[in-house]
Design a protein around this motif. Sequence first.
Motif, mmCIF file in Angstrom:
data_model
loop_
_atom_site.group_PDB
_atom_site.id
_atom_site.type_symbol
_atom_site.label_atom_id
_atom_site.label_comp_id
_atom_site.label_asym_id
_atom_site.label_seq_id
_atom_site.Cartn_x
_atom_site.Cartn_y
_atom_site.Cartn_z
ATOM 1 N N ARG A 77 1.018 3.964 -2.965
ATOM 2 C CA ARG A 77 0.401 5.283 -2.672
ATOM 3 C C ARG A 77 1.324 6.194 -2.666
ATOM 4 N N TYR A 78 2.863 6.087 -2.393
ATOM 5 C CA TYR A 78 3.695 7.062 -2.605
ATOM 6 C C TYR A 78 4.998 6.805 -3.374
ATOM 7 N N ARG A 121 0.806 -1.273 -0.143
ATOM 8 C CA ARG A 121 -0.051 -0.069 -0.013
ATOM 9 C C ARG A 121 0.752 1.278 -0.160
#
Length: 206
Positions: A193-194, A189
């Motif tokens: 996400r980043y 995740r």
Amino acid sequence: MSVGTAAKPETRSVRDRLIEAAEQCLTAKGIRATTVSEVAEVAGVSRGWLYRHFPDKADLLGAAIVRLNDAFWTEASTRLNAVSGLDRQIVAGVALAHTTSEAPGALVLKLRQEEPEAFAACVGVGVLGLIPEIAAFWEPYLRAAVDNGEIHPDTDCAESAEWIARITMSLATVPSEHFDPENPDSVLRHARRYIVAALRCDPAEG
């Protein structure tokens, strides 16, 4: 068969035993606390016989570290090549770095981080630093991600590889209240996400 020819297999065997014993001692005690006498004892040979193969402690431990280093990068390549997608490769990289103390092939990372001066003395001044070597490992995976359309085509892979090297080591070793390095879903995740999201952006807009 000559005497010299007959002695070669035994010489190789003793050398391997000494290197394996050195790895055991490095795992248990690190570089500075490991002694030549302890390695000889673990290998089941005399100090005099040890010095027939290695002139000093630095040469002995250097041989063990080089073998550990080869084992680490072989293991790392195997893990990352077994999965597809940069996001999942980051998960594999974080997991490998996080289990440094448990995986024999990754002991080299622990030694470099905890005893950098002793490490350099054993392996030699020509050895690359930790981050540059990890960055060099990651660069072809980033190039593949560019080719696959996973990240922006104008990504500077060399520069991004260094960032990946730094961030994966941080994620693996620095405690966090919002991220669990032992949970692959948590790592995935975060990677999506980043990390991967950032690499999809146009570098020119930064």
